[in-house]
Design a protein around this motif. Structure first.
Motif, PDB file in Angstrom:
ATOM      1  N   ARG A 199      11.703   7.123  -1.950  1.00 21.98           N
ATOM      2  CA  ARG A 199      13.166   7.149  -2.023  1.00 21.98           C
ATOM      3  C   ARG A 199      13.706   8.243  -1.125  1.00 21.98           C
ATOM      4  NH1 ARG A 199      13.566   7.694  -8.133  1.00 21.98           N
ATOM      5  NH2 ARG A 199      15.444   8.889  -7.634  1.00 21.98           N
ATOM      6  N   GLU A 249       8.129   1.144   0.486  1.00 26.43           N
ATOM      7  CA  GLU A 249       9.237   0.810  -0.420  1.00 26.43           C
ATOM      8  C   GLU A 249       9.205   1.662  -1.689  1.00 26.43           C
ATOM      9  OE1 GLU A 249       6.617  -0.955   0.092  1.00 26.43           O
ATOM     10  OE2 GLU A 249       5.831  -1.615  -1.837  1.00 26.43           O
ATOM     11  N   LYS A 250       8.119   2.425  -1.889  1.00 32.34           N
ATOM     12  CA  LYS A 250       8.020   3.276  -3.073  1.00 32.34           C
ATOM     13  C   LYS A 250       8.687   4.640  -2.841  1.00 32.34           C
ATOM     14  CE  LYS A 250       5.154   0.598  -5.536  1.00 32.34           C
ATOM     15  NZ  LYS A 250       4.804  -0.455  -4.571  1.00 32.34           N
ATOM     16  N   GLN A 263      14.721  -0.111   7.319  1.00 33.94           N
ATOM     17  CA  GLN A 263      13.478   0.621   7.505  1.00 33.94           C
ATOM     18  C   GLN A 263      13.761   1.892   8.306  1.00 33.94           C
ATOM     19  OE1 GLN A 263       9.827  -1.507   8.681  1.00 33.94           O
ATOM     20  NE2 GLN A 263       9.648  -0.027  10.339  1.00 33.94           N
ATOM     21  N   ALA A 315      16.790  -5.136   3.636  1.00 39.62           N
ATOM     22  CA  ALA A 315      16.411  -3.733   3.495  1.00 39.62           C
ATOM     23  C   ALA A 315      16.637  -3.017   4.817  1.00 39.62           C
ATOM     24  CB  ALA A 315      14.945  -3.620   3.094  1.00 39.62           C
ATOM     25  N   VAL A 359      11.145   2.191   3.414  1.00 36.61           N
ATOM     26  CA  VAL A 359      11.984   1.000   3.344  1.00 36.61           C
ATOM     27  C   VAL A 359      12.877   1.107   2.121  1.00 36.61           C
ATOM     28  CG1 VAL A 359      12.009  -1.489   3.011  1.00 36.61           C
ATOM     29  CG2 VAL A 359      10.327  -0.464   4.546  1.00 36.61           C
ATOM     30  N   GLN A 360      14.205   1.004   2.325  1.00 36.48           N
ATOM     31  CA  GLN A 360      15.165   1.097   1.225  1.00 36.48           C
ATOM     32  C   GLN A 360      15.916  -0.224   1.108  1.00 36.48           C
ATOM     33  OE1 GLN A 360      15.949   4.580  -0.516  1.00 36.48           O
ATOM     34  NE2 GLN A 360      13.820   4.171   0.035  1.00 36.48           N
ATOM     35  N   GLN A 361      16.033  -0.729  -0.124  1.00 34.50           N
ATOM     36  CA  GLN A 361      16.843  -1.921  -0.347  1.00 34.50           C
ATOM     37  C   GLN A 361      18.282  -1.627   0.067  1.00 34.50           C
ATOM     38  OE1 GLN A 361      16.110  -5.053  -1.682  1.00 34.50           O
ATOM     39  NE2 GLN A 361      14.002  -4.407  -1.290  1.00 34.50           N
TER      40      GLN A 361
END
Lengths: 319, 378
Positions: free
Chosen positions: B288, B285-286, B321, B319, B335-337
């Motif tokens: 981008r 998730e860190k 993935q 999210a 993983v992006q919101q």
């Protein structure tokens, strides 16, 4: 088939079956009855009919030579009871003592086999049943060679110079009236030994089946909640093992009460049990009504005992 | 308080060996009084054995266990002021709920056992079933009874052995919150054994990660997650992307790295001491996604960037993935919101970027896959 007329009968007690779509209902309805039939027939022919015949016999008067007539002579019951109550009482006491002894011996044994025997579990279970490979008669006779005046026990204590233990034990038995003189054999003690030995497997097996299912983590939980091993036994193990205890005591007490081989082979005229009396009345005295009446009295006593006992145990919050 | 450390649970060099293997290997642990402590690890890591030694159900082969300054190593289980919530609850089937809860109180001859037991049932909101038998209750209710039965004794340490393992996911979430609330309400030391990293992170103040009978790392959930100290911890707690990197040098406390030909940086303070070959770790998730490979705009200044190709897209609801294959074939999880930004398309070329401070570095001598496939529920 004629049996299909049973289709309107109440739902038959059949084992739960997996759903297999629409199977013909009709077939499922009479199969359980068909399966029950042989057993029912067996019971009718070999249990119900003899029981009725026995009941009728106990109320008849007459003798072997001149024949019997059904006269509803209830006096036979009163006579039998007043003559043979000591043997009846003795039978109950011996059987109860033997039952307590099998429980005291059998509980630790069953616990050990169920929880501590590891891979020897099946081997030990076979050992419990192993005595059944020889006849009841021979097993009982073996006690004569153990308890006899020059028997194995006497030889062993002489050999190990522990005679003093044996004589101490004997005087203890004398105090409780379990032997009357210096002889171990032909005494109440010998009869109870024989009963205990012969019925031990009937105690161990149901207890084992019960204790094996007892979750060891419950014992751990009791310990975790401040119960010492003794308290854990009293408050968790014993209440949970009651169904096994009840089954074991019934399987031991009932046949032990009616047993006569142990008393014949290991006892004396002072240890006569009710089974011996019935045997003698049927086969030697040929007083059939008294024999039949005694059989019924014994039956009623046992039924009364079982009902009270199971009720009692049932209130102990069984699972 | 005069002596705040009086009730700490202290394990010193505790070892438990069996004939053929060592279940617990020389563990040192201080669990502060009143804390919610989780022992986290895969099955067979020794966490349950550790718990059972604290409960008194197993004897350590070596080492000492004490509560405050009281050595309880050789004290029998029933003499220890420690209670356990067992994995299968181990409720006494022949006793009703009230008697189950009151078992320990009556064993210790507490006078107002009934009132105290009812109080404990109130705590877990089960007063209405006090006279029912355990088998009449649902799994979740039995779980709460087991908890009440332990809590009611106000032990120095309350042990929970995978207490939520038998519950379904939704109930487990509820019970996690419930357990945390009860712990805060009664203020007892809870030691919670679990293999579920999410459960441990949700509830515990401090987590000890165990593997192979040894402690891997002890810390609060945030530190464990953001700065794992081993590949095992990195993989077991959540997911990690580990890239092999070589340290080229350190300039102004910034380590210069070479990751398969791409220059990257990491704060020098994060480097494991004395290592030049490292695993550079970054949580999914860190990372981008910056868009096409040509989109190397100024906003990637100060970031570590990497180009790759999207090989998988899974929509997770909150999210999305992605799996992104790097030029040398390693697949990174990203993983992006789902915050409304356009999603990357399967098969497209993208650039990945992350802040160096969000990454972590581990010595390369460790197995990159340690603990990777055992984190999730068995």
């Amino acid at each position: 088939m004629a049996v299909s007329t049973l289709a309107g009968a109440p739902p038959a007690p059949q084992p739960p079956q997996p759903e297999e779509g629409k199977r013909p209902r009709r077939r499922g309805a009479y199969v359980p009855y068909l399966l029950l039939l042989p057993g029912m027939l067996w019971l009718v022919v070999f249990f119900l009919v003899p029981m009725l015949s026995l009941a009728s016999q106990s109320l008849q008067t007459g003798d072997v030579d001149n024949g019997y007539a059904l006269t509803f002579n209830f006096a036979t019951y009163a006579d039998a009871l007043s003559t043979y109550w000591p043997q009846l009482l003795r039978s109950l006491i011996y059987a109860a003592t033997a039952t307590v002894a099998t429980l005291a011996l059998g509980f630790p044994l069953a616990w050990f086999i169920a929880h501590r025997s590891g891979r020897y579990k099946n081997f030990l279970l076979v050992l419990v049943i192993a005595p059944f490979f020889t006849s009841f008669l021979i097993r009982t006779l073996a006690w004569q060679t153990i308890l006899g005046d020059t028997g194995l026990l006497a030889q062993f204590t002489a050999f190990t110079h522990t005679d003093f233990l044996l004589s101490g034990f004997k005087s203890l038995l004398r105090t409780f009236g379990l032997i009357s003189n210096d002889q171990l054999l032909f005494s109440p003690f010998a009869v109870i030994c024989g009963l205990t030995y012969n019925f031990l497997p009937f105690m161990v097996l149901p207890l084992y089946a019960n204790l094996e299912r007892l979750d060891q983590r419950l014992v751990e939980a009791a310990g975790d909640l401040y119960a010492s091993p003794v308290q854990a036994f009293r408050r968790v193990i014993w209440p949970l093992s009651l169904p096994g205890v009840v089954a074991g005591t019934l399987l031991t007490f009932i046949p032990a009460t009616g047993d006569y081989i142990n008393s014949v082979l290991l006892g004396s005229t002072q240890t006569t049990m009710i089974g011996q009396v019935i045997d003698a009345q049927f086969l030697r005295v040929l007083d059939y009504p008294t024999a039949a009446a005694l059989s019924f009295i014994l039956l009623l006593l046992i039924v009364a005992f079982v009902v009270t006992y199971v009720r009692r145990a049932g209130t102990e919050e069984l699972v | 308080m005069a002596d705040q450390s009086a009730g700490d649970l202290i394990l010193r060099q505790v070892t438990k060996s069996y004939e053929s293997f060592t279940a617990v290997d020389n563990i040192d642990l201080v669990i502060p009084r009143g804390s919610f402590f989780a022992l986290l690890g895969p099955s067979g890591c020794g966490k349950t054995t550790t718990l059972r030694m604290v409960a008194g159900l197993e004897q350590p082969t070596a080492g000492t266990i004490s509560i405050g300054d009281r050595d309880i190593t050789s004290t029998k289980a029933y003499q220890r002021n420690v209670n356990t919530v067992f994995q299968n609850y181990a409720l006494f089937p022949h006793l009703d709920i009230l008697d189950n809860v009151a078992f320990g109180l009556r064993q210790r001859k507490v006078k107002d056992w009934k009132a105290k037991a009812m109080e404990a049932l109130e705590l877990v909101e089960l007063t209405q079933v006090a006279r029912k038998k355990p088998t009449q209750l649902s799994g979740g209710m039995q779980q709460r009874v087991a908890l009440a039965r332990a809590v009611v004794n106000r032990p120095d340490v309350l042990l929970l052995d995978e207490p939520l393992g038998a519950l379904d996911l939704k109930l487990r979430r509820q019970m996690q919150i419930e357990l945390k609330r009860i712990q805060q309400e009664v203020g007892l030391t809870f030691v919670h054994v679990t293999h579920d990293q999410e459960e441990a992170m949700t509830m515990a103040d401090t987590i000890a990660v165990m593997n192979g009978g040894r402690l891997q790392q002890v810390g609060d959930p945030g530190t464990l997650y953001e700065k794992p100290e081993s590949t095992f911890a990195a993989n077991f707690l959540g997911q990690s992307n580990l890239l092999s990197a070589t340290v080229k040098g350190v300039v102004d406390d910034i380590a210069q790295l070479n990751v398969h030909g791409t220059a990257m940086t990491v704060p020098a303070s994060l480097l494991p001491e004395g290592s030049t070959e490292i695993w550079l770790g970054i949580r999914p998730e860190k990372v981008r996604i910056l868009g096409g490979a040509d989109d190397a705009g100024g906003d990637s200044e100060g970031l570590n960037t990497l180009s790759g190709k999207v090989t998988d897209v899974s929509f997770l609801g909150v999210a999305t993935q992605y799996l992104v294959a790097t030029t040398w074939g390693r697949e990174l999880t990203v993983v992006q919101q789902n915050d409304g930004a356009p999603r990357a398309v399967l098969g497209s070329n993208v650039r990945l970027a992350w802040l160096p401070v969000n990454s972590f570095a581990l010595d390369a001598s460790q197995d990159a896959d340690a603990g990777a496939d055992i984190g999730e529920d068995a």
